[in-house]
Enzyme design. Sequence first.
Site, short mmCIF file in Angstrom:
data_model
loop_
_atom_site.label_atom_id
_atom_site.label_comp_id
_atom_site.label_asym_id
_atom_site.label_seq_id
_atom_site.Cartn_x
_atom_site.Cartn_y
_atom_site.Cartn_z
N GLN A 1 0.82 -1.21 0.00
CA GLN A 1 0.00 0.00 0.00
C GLN A 1 0.86 1.27 0.00
N HIS B 1 11.40 1.34 9.76
CA HIS B 1 12.16 2.06 10.79
C HIS B 1 12.89 1.11 11.73
N HIS C 1 6.16 0.08 20.57
CA HIS C 1 7.41 -0.13 21.32
C HIS C 1 8.26 1.11 21.11
N TYR D 1 17.66 -2.02 25.04
CA TYR D 1 18.74 -2.37 24.13
C TYR D 1 19.30 -1.10 23.48
N VAL E 1 7.00 -11.74 12.40
CA VAL E 1 8.39 -12.14 12.17
C VAL E 1 9.28 -10.91 12.37
N TRP E 2 10.27 -11.05 13.21
CA TRP E 2 11.23 -9.96 13.39
C TRP E 2 12.20 -9.94 12.20
N ASP F 1 3.93 -38.87 16.43
CA ASP F 1 3.70 -40.28 16.76
C ASP F 1 2.35 -40.40 17.44
N GLU G 1 -5.39 -46.56 30.24
CA GLU G 1 -5.96 -45.23 30.05
C GLU G 1 -7.46 -45.42 29.99
N LEU G 2 -8.18 -44.68 30.79
CA LEU G 2 -9.64 -44.79 30.83
C LEU G 2 -10.24 -43.48 30.33
N TYR G 3 -11.00 -43.58 29.25
CA TYR G 3 -11.60 -42.39 28.64
C TYR G 3 -13.09 -42.38 28.88
P1 FAD Z 1 6.22 -4.83 7.72
O1 FAD Z 1 7.56 -4.29 7.56
O2 FAD Z 1 5.27 -4.08 8.59
O3 FAD Z 1 5.61 -4.98 6.28
C1 FAD Z 1 4.26 -5.22 6.06
C2 FAD Z 1 3.86 -4.46 4.84
O4 FAD Z 1 2.53 -4.81 4.50
C3 FAD Z 1 3.89 -2.97 5.05
O5 FAD Z 1 4.83 -2.39 4.20
C4 FAD Z 1 2.47 -2.53 4.74
O6 FAD Z 1 2.41 -1.32 4.06
C5 FAD Z 1 1.95 -3.67 3.90
N1 FAD Z 1 0.50 -3.79 3.97
C6 FAD Z 1 -0.25 -3.94 5.08
N2 FAD Z 1 -1.55 -3.94 4.76
C7 FAD Z 1 -1.62 -3.82 3.42
C8 FAD Z 1 -2.68 -3.77 2.50
N3 FAD Z 1 -3.97 -3.83 2.86
N4 FAD Z 1 -2.39 -3.64 1.19
C9 FAD Z 1 -1.11 -3.56 0.77
N5 FAD Z 1 -0.06 -3.61 1.62
C10 FAD Z 1 -0.31 -3.74 2.92
N6 FAD Z 1 13.16 -6.58 14.78
C11 FAD Z 1 14.42 -7.06 14.86
O7 FAD Z 1 14.69 -8.16 14.43
N7 FAD Z 1 15.42 -6.33 15.45
C12 FAD Z 1 15.18 -5.10 15.94
O8 FAD Z 1 16.09 -4.45 16.46
C13 FAD Z 1 13.88 -4.58 15.88
N8 FAD Z 1 13.61 -3.40 16.40
C14 FAD Z 1 12.36 -2.87 16.28
C15 FAD Z 1 12.13 -1.60 16.77
C16 FAD Z 1 10.90 -1.01 16.61
C17 FAD Z 1 10.68 0.37 17.14
C18 FAD Z 1 9.87 -1.75 15.98
C19 FAD Z 1 8.51 -1.15 15.79
C20 FAD Z 1 10.09 -3.02 15.52
C21 FAD Z 1 11.34 -3.60 15.67
N9 FAD Z 1 11.60 -4.88 15.20
C22 FAD Z 1 12.88 -5.38 15.27
C23 FAD Z 1 10.55 -5.73 14.62
C24 FAD Z 1 10.60 -5.68 13.09
O9 FAD Z 1 10.72 -4.39 12.68
C25 FAD Z 1 9.35 -6.29 12.50
O10 FAD Z 1 9.01 -7.49 13.15
C26 FAD Z 1 9.55 -6.58 11.02
O11 FAD Z 1 10.06 -5.47 10.35
C27 FAD Z 1 8.26 -7.01 10.37
O12 FAD Z 1 8.45 -7.17 9.00
P2 FAD Z 1 7.24 -7.52 8.05
O13 FAD Z 1 7.76 -7.61 6.68
O14 FAD Z 1 6.53 -8.69 8.59
O15 FAD Z 1 6.20 -6.33 8.26
N1 THG Z 2 -1.24 -42.24 25.10
C1 THG Z 2 -1.99 -42.33 24.01
N2 THG Z 2 -1.64 -41.74 22.86
C2 THG Z 2 -0.50 -41.03 22.78
C3 THG Z 2 0.35 -40.94 23.89
C4 THG Z 2 -0.05 -41.55 25.08
N3 THG Z 2 -0.17 -40.40 21.62
C5 THG Z 2 0.86 -39.42 21.62
C6 THG Z 2 2.02 -39.87 22.45
N4 THG Z 2 1.55 -40.25 23.76
C7 THG Z 2 2.63 -41.07 21.75
N5 THG Z 2 3.79 -41.58 22.41
C8 THG Z 2 3.88 -42.87 22.85
C9 THG Z 2 5.14 -43.38 23.03
C10 THG Z 2 5.29 -44.70 23.41
C11 THG Z 2 4.19 -45.50 23.65
C12 THG Z 2 2.94 -44.96 23.52
C13 THG Z 2 2.78 -43.63 23.11
C14 THG Z 2 4.35 -46.93 23.98
N6 THG Z 2 5.27 -47.63 23.30
C15 THG Z 2 5.54 -49.03 23.54
C16 THG Z 2 7.02 -49.29 23.34
O1 THG Z 2 7.67 -48.54 22.66
O2 THG Z 2 7.48 -50.25 23.90
C17 THG Z 2 4.74 -49.92 22.64
C18 THG Z 2 5.12 -49.90 21.21
C19 THG Z 2 4.47 -51.00 20.41
O3 THG Z 2 4.07 -52.03 20.99
O4 THG Z 2 4.39 -50.81 19.18
O5 THG Z 2 3.64 -47.44 24.79
O6 THG Z 2 0.62 -41.46 26.12
N7 THG Z 2 -3.15 -42.97 24.07
#
Ligand code: FAD
Ligand code: THG
Length: 820
Positions: free
Chosen positions: A40, A52, A229, A263, A360-361, A548, A645-647
Amino acid sequence: MPPASPTDARVVVIGAGIVGCSLADELTARGWRDVTVLDQGPLPAPGGSTSHAPGLVFQTGPSKTMTEFATYTVEKFHSLEADGLSCFNPVGGLEIATTEERWADLHRKAGLAASWGVRAELLTPRRCTDLWPMLDEGRILGGLHTPDDGLARAVPACRAQMARAESRGARFLERHTVTGIERDGGRVTGVVTDRGTFPADHVVSAAGFWGPVIGAMAGVDVPLLPLAHQYATTEPLPALDGVNDPRTEASRPILRFQDRDLYFREHTDRIGIGSYAHRPMPVDPYAVPAFDDAPVMPSSLPFTEEDFAPSWQDSIGLLPALGASRVADGFNGVFSFTPDGMPVLGESRELRGFWLAEAVWVTASAGVARAVAAWMTDGRPDTDLHECDLHRFEDAQRSPAYIEDRGAQNFVEVYDVIHPLQPMEAPRPLRVSPFYARQQELGAFFLEGGGWERPHWYEANAPLAEGLQLPERDAWSARYWSPIAAAEARATREKVALYDMTPLRRLEVTGPGSLGFLQAMTTNQLNKKPGAVTYTLLLDEGGGIRSDLTVARLAPDHFQIGANSGADLDRLLRHAPDGVQVRDITPGTCCIGVWGPLARELVQPLTRDDFSHQGFGYFKARRTHIGHVPVTAMRLSYVGELGWELYTTADLGLRLWDTLWEAGRPHGVIAAGRSAFNSLRLEKGYRSWGHDMTCEHTPYEAGVGFAVRPAKGDFTGRAALEGHSERTVTRKLTCLTLDDPAAVVLGKEPVYAQGADAPSGYVTSAAYGYTLGRCIAYAWLPAALAVPGTAVHLAYFGEKIPATVAEEPLFDPQMTRIRR
Ligand code: FAD
Ligand code: THG
């Protein structure tokens, strides 16, 4: 439908900030030809947060994924040029400690840096002042120096990536305001702007803090909160006169004073100061002025001096030379905060082709763009993004109130020393199991996960802990821990305990075709008689572990799945064919694990069904009744003990708890918490997905190859695993025990081979094994080191902790306790 080859598809990226520009570069580098970036505002500084951003890049944090994003940003921007200058100025980073707590945390952070491959060194106060002569040496206890951190030149990096993407055919269109998202049949088809409509097969919202506005146009929730900020710049300082080249602006490390939420960086002869010390200042993204109506730019709000005043005093306290200066300039800049501080990435399930790359920074920007571009190109991410996945949020975490509360709290905590187990204090309690009242009566100590209140131990069990011989703990490992956990673990091994498993995610898959669907999605043989439970894996197309699961076949076309995260639900929903229903039944149901050698004595009298080993075998499920309560019972145990496990449904949960509790009294039943649970599962060697293994690992590397049955027929990931086996792996998830029975580590520590200076791997999970009498740490290590008996060491708060590779599982390898 998009074209057959992904790179032929038309992509519209909304936003030409650092994320949008980086993404256009990464997509076109992968051969995408039809890439349009709309903004924009005017280019190359359209007025978003990037325009900035002071550009500080500190790479190290608790998340391996986020650190890797940052490392890629550093490498990439270093290699980019604009105006004959690199887009990254590697001045290094310096975090200083003025409290003992911070100083300890910097030791922990040095360990994290080593684990993730970032250079870092702890410095004495004197060496800190060598790097930053203005620092008041007397105020500081020490610092963490990270020589490869530094300053990203965010707008030049946009320009450089823009130019490169344009040279490969991308278009960047300024002053195009997006007003709508067109869709048809659940797919995105185009982007509407004030200057026409752009047809698209993929749309990526890289709109920064405007993300929720764009999301609303698409009908997609974007869980982030825009917050202001403060950033201020001093007058020119005599101390910096002639020190810095005006082109590169800075030569001293970027500086963090986190004890006061501050900072600093150099701007030639001035100092820039960023503050997170002020009250959270939420901003309504709908109310932000358009570029031409904004006094400076849309993301820059007027400076509120009174909010900055304490930070200015704190700045002088650290850098006394500032006392002779004053704030010359300042603004309240807007950017995004999410409920957990992580970005929001991925393709919406409701609107296919609509992607988010938000919150995202600059620090993570290039890494995020690389990962999203790989995801769009290959249909799957090539690194572990589960902490960033759009689908990680539960329904209960999507309310505007939750997003506001958590977003603001994340702002407050951004520089706090945070223990890995530390929960946020609000909003709590949010989700509770039906046993919550009983848990409170028993003095549960709750932590939070996924919105759930989860007991970590119960004060009612304190008498059982009396007289237990346990090693003294340091301040860090003593937090969110109690000796009661040891007593609960012991009672589980010796008697019987009730575990609240309600937060375990439960999915139901029903309808004709369910078996074929689950067979094609997962690795193990599920074509068994109803009543069978199977441990199986969800893989991605590259053979990486997406999750898993336990799959219980309750009826021919009815399966109940024990899963890990919202991403599992998302994956099954995306792939479910017509006629197959996938439902998250977690809310509205509950689960109790009854585990321990006396579990059968407890449960059998409550049911008319045969709960003997012959009558109800290991890894079997059945519907039955426990007293008055209809339950689905599954004979399995993550803690490695006999039991079920009892559900049942939530309405009957309390009755189930009370029934088991009463019946258990003569057997000495206790309620036990997650602290014991985690210790017991590590003794048994059970992996925790998301911690021990992710999509970056194959089943053979992670030690779960036993759940892969290539002979059963085709399934996702099978082809990629061809030729792989336990024998071909070059790295392994490895069980370590610490040599000193008194030593304890927390997880994520670096692991070193004997005599080595550089780590060979890192710890994924750690817990004291109370049965074993030692701390257990699972770690990723090269296969050559993963040989039982090999001596290694860990670094824990700068201390060298000897450990030994162990044969696993450490507890009950013969399975005599479970299978009887
Ligand atoms: P933006 O840069 O905001 O870009 C988004 C773009 O989308 C904008 O240009 C906008 O115009 C466009 N847009 C939005 N809506 C529309 C629309 N409807 N149509 C068309 N375009 C649109 N991060 C760091 O890693 N280090 C630092 O030191 C740091 N310091 C910071 C200090 C300050 C004061 C601030 C405010 C932030 C700081 N950050 C820092 C964070 C960092 O600046 C931001 O997280 C990062 O720049 C975000 O990037 P972006 O591309 O996601 O967003
Ligand atoms: N209970 C149930 N589901 C789950 C988990 C749970 N899902 C996500 C997570 N936890 C899965 N992780 C495991 C890991 C190991 C086992 C069960 C769930 C387990 N393993 C046996 C072994 O490795 O000896 C049996 C393997 C087999 O016979 O194949 O028991 O906590 N409901």
